[in-house]
Motif scaffolding. Structure first.
Motif, PDB file in Angstrom:
ATOM      1  N   ASP A 217      52.094  -4.528  38.041  1.00 49.01           N
ATOM      2  CA  ASP A 217      51.395  -4.964  36.820  1.00 49.01           C
ATOM      3  C   ASP A 217      49.997  -4.355  36.738  1.00 49.01           C
ATOM      4  OD1 ASP A 217      53.571  -6.425  36.056  1.00 49.01           O
ATOM      5  OD2 ASP A 217      52.809  -8.341  36.840  1.00 49.01           O
ATOM      6  N   VAL A 218      49.324  -4.242  37.873  1.00 50.75           N
ATOM      7  CA  VAL A 218      47.982  -3.662  37.893  1.00 50.75           C
ATOM      8  C   VAL A 218      48.031  -2.188  37.493  1.00 50.75           C
ATOM      9  CG1 VAL A 218      45.966  -3.151  39.328  1.00 50.75           C
ATOM     10  CG2 VAL A 218      47.251  -5.277  39.690  1.00 50.75           C
TER      11      VAL A 218
ATOM     12  N   VAL B  81      47.836   1.690  30.695  1.00 50.06           N
ATOM     13  CA  VAL B  81      47.667   1.316  29.285  1.00 50.06           C
ATOM     14  C   VAL B  81      46.193   1.425  28.886  1.00 50.06           C
ATOM     15  CG1 VAL B  81      47.815  -0.584  27.644  1.00 50.06           C
ATOM     16  CG2 VAL B  81      49.713  -0.151  29.214  1.00 50.06           C
ATOM     17  N   SER B  82      45.320   0.918  29.767  1.00 46.23           N
ATOM     18  CA  SER B  82      43.882   0.949  29.487  1.00 46.23           C
ATOM     19  C   SER B  82      43.366   2.378  29.354  1.00 46.23           C
ATOM     20  CB  SER B  82      43.118   0.235  30.601  1.00 46.23           C
ATOM     21  OG  SER B  82      41.723   0.323  30.413  1.00 46.23           O
TER      22      SER B  82
ATOM     23  N   GLN C 240      53.484   6.279  27.564  1.00 46.16           N
ATOM     24  CA  GLN C 240      54.381   5.507  28.432  1.00 46.16           C
ATOM     25  C   GLN C 240      55.277   6.403  29.284  1.00 46.16           C
ATOM     26  OE1 GLN C 240      57.785   2.864  26.978  1.00 46.16           O
ATOM     27  NE2 GLN C 240      56.177   1.341  27.375  1.00 46.16           N
TER      28      GLN C 240
ATOM     29  N   ARG D 138      50.432  -0.684  35.705  1.00 44.37           N
ATOM     30  CA  ARG D 138      50.776  -0.610  34.286  1.00 44.37           C
ATOM     31  C   ARG D 138      49.533  -0.844  33.412  1.00 44.37           C
ATOM     32  NH1 ARG D 138      56.432  -1.798  32.888  1.00 44.37           N
ATOM     33  NH2 ARG D 138      57.680  -1.906  34.791  1.00 44.37           N
ATOM     34  N   ALA D 139      48.745  -1.887  33.775  1.00 44.70           N
ATOM     35  CA  ALA D 139      47.545  -2.218  32.986  1.00 44.70           C
ATOM     36  C   ALA D 139      46.536  -1.069  33.020  1.00 44.70           C
ATOM     37  CB  ALA D 139      46.915  -3.499  33.520  1.00 44.70           C
ATOM     38  N   ALA D 140      46.401  -0.431  34.177  1.00 43.56           N
ATOM     39  CA  ALA D 140      45.469   0.690  34.306  1.00 43.56           C
ATOM     40  C   ALA D 140      45.910   1.855  33.424  1.00 43.56           C
ATOM     41  CB  ALA D 140      45.381   1.131  35.766  1.00 43.56           C
TER      42      ALA D 140
END
Length: 421
Positions: free
Chosen positions: A347-348, A354-355, A360, A350-352
């Protein structure tokens, strides 16, 4: 009929069914393994086979197919094996065979056979000198057929013959002793070996009458007695004389002593010496006397044995080094594997991504098609919809024994480029 512990946790008897062929040929194998016991080291291939068995057990228990477990992890004695498509397909061939046999019997007699997975098959009732026996992967009793069938899953690529297979005959004998009172005339032993092409198919069987098995049992007990005699003489005979008398190389695969057996070492060196003259110079030359097809065939037969010994010797040296033995000129170094994400950070990451505004497809792998076999099975009667849409690529050539393959021989280079006029 009762089941034993699961595949991954079971231990082997002193005279294990899987070692019957080795002990039959090499009477000193048990003694050498008892007197020179080594710590158990689970190879990657062995762990893969164990994982395949455990996956099959889950399929039988849940009624699911093996591909539903892809991505899960099977823990073996010393390793963790991730279930991938190859592992799932291998297990599924075995699961499908057992299910098909059950269905076949039910359709014919409208009753279920007795089926036990992982059944302990001890040979204690024989009164032999060792604890003996094994575990049947699947044992099935078909009352109307007066038949017991033992199905053995082989996950390896090395071809295992079903005919006169001493391991399977030991299972057959154990099944009769473990399930006394059954009205049985014949015993059927079946090998399921999905990853090893064979002229008789990847699933092959041998059927014999109970009377023949009883007769074979007398030979088995005599072989056990020879192994006991070798054990008794081990401490009272000079070792050189002992191994010359009792050790017979020839069925050494999977023997824990393969890398340190003096008899196998001597046989390998004797074979290697064929290529050297008295001045320790290679005999290899352009002389036709040393380059005939017949000589090549003899050399290839010897090379298989020498190669197996070399691999076993390397593995033995590695285990000695890991145990703290200093081998001059050699050191242990860490084995590097493919880089992986730390556990729990998906999750970390993925968030990085996206940010940071990354597309994708730059950080996620898209879902991919399952294998042709899996899709055809899912389509069932509609499998013709994908007919001709898959192939089995060929990556060069292999030189193999003609009696060990089902693959069609390809023309030689000369035949491919020239045709007879």
């Amino acid at each position: 009929m009762t089941a034993s512990a699961d595949h991954g946790s079971r231990d082997h008897a002193t005279w294990s069914a899987s070692a019957t062929a080795r002990n039959w040929l090499c009477s000193g194998a048990i003694a050498l393994n008892i007197r020179n016991r080594k710590p158990e080291v689970e190879s990657e291939a062995s762990a893969w086979g164990t994982a395949c068995h455990q996956l099959s057990e889950k399929c039988f228990k849940t009624g699911k197919d093996a591909d539903e477990f892809i991505g899960t992890v099977e823990a073996t004695k010393q390793r963790k094996i991730e279930v991938d498509e190859e592992l799932a397909e291998t297990a599924q061939v075995y699961v499908d065979y057992v299910r098909k046999r059950i269905e076949m019997y039910f359709l014919e007699h409208r009753e279920e056979p007795t089926v036990i997975h992982e059944q302990a098959l001890p040979l204690d009732r024989l009164g032999g000198p060792f604890d003996a026996g094994g575990t049947g992967d699947t044992v099935m009793f078909f009352p109307k057929w007066r038949l017991i069938e033992i199905v053995d899953l082989k996950g390896g690529r090395g071809v295992v013959e079903a005919a006169d297979n001493k391991q399977l005959r030991t299972y057959g004998l154990g099944s009769l002793l473990a399930n006394r009172g059954l009205n049985v005339d014949k015993v059927m032993t079946t090998i399921v070996q999905p990853r090893a092409p064979h002229k008789n198919g990847r699933i092959r069987s041998e059927t014999f009458h109970v009377a023949d098995l009883v007769e074979w049992t007398a030979e088995l007990v005599e072989r056990m007695k020879l192994s006991k005699q070798a054990l008794d003489e081990f401490d009272t005979t000079p070792f050189a004389a002992w191994w010359a008398k009792w050790l017979t190389p020839g069925s050494c695969k999977f023997c824990p002593q393969e890398g340190s057996c003096p008899a196998l070492k001597q046989k390998a060196l004797d074979a290697a010496h064929v290529w050297f003259d008295d001045l320790d110079q290679p005999k290899i030359s352009n002389s036709p006397a040393f380059d005939t097809p017949e000589m090549l065939a003899q050399d290839l037969d010897m090379l298989d044995m020498i190669s197996d010994w070399i691999n076993a010797r390397r593995a033995y040296a590695h285990s000695q080094a890991e145990a703290g033995v200093t081998i001059p000129g050699y050191v242990l170094v860490p084995k590097e594997k493919r880089e992986v994400w730390n556990e729990g950070v998906e999750d970390v990451v993925r968030a990085a991504a996206v940010s940071a505004g990354i597309a994708q497809e730059k950080y996620l792998n898209p879902a991919k098609l399952k294998t042709p076999k899996q899709v055809r099975k899912a389509l069932g009667k509609k499998e013709s919809m994908v007919a001709g849409l898959s192939n089995t690529p060929s990556g060069g050539t292999n030189l193999v024994r003609a009696d060990k393959t089902t693959r069609e021989a390809i023309p030689s280079a000369v035949d491919r480029f020239f045709t007879e006029v």
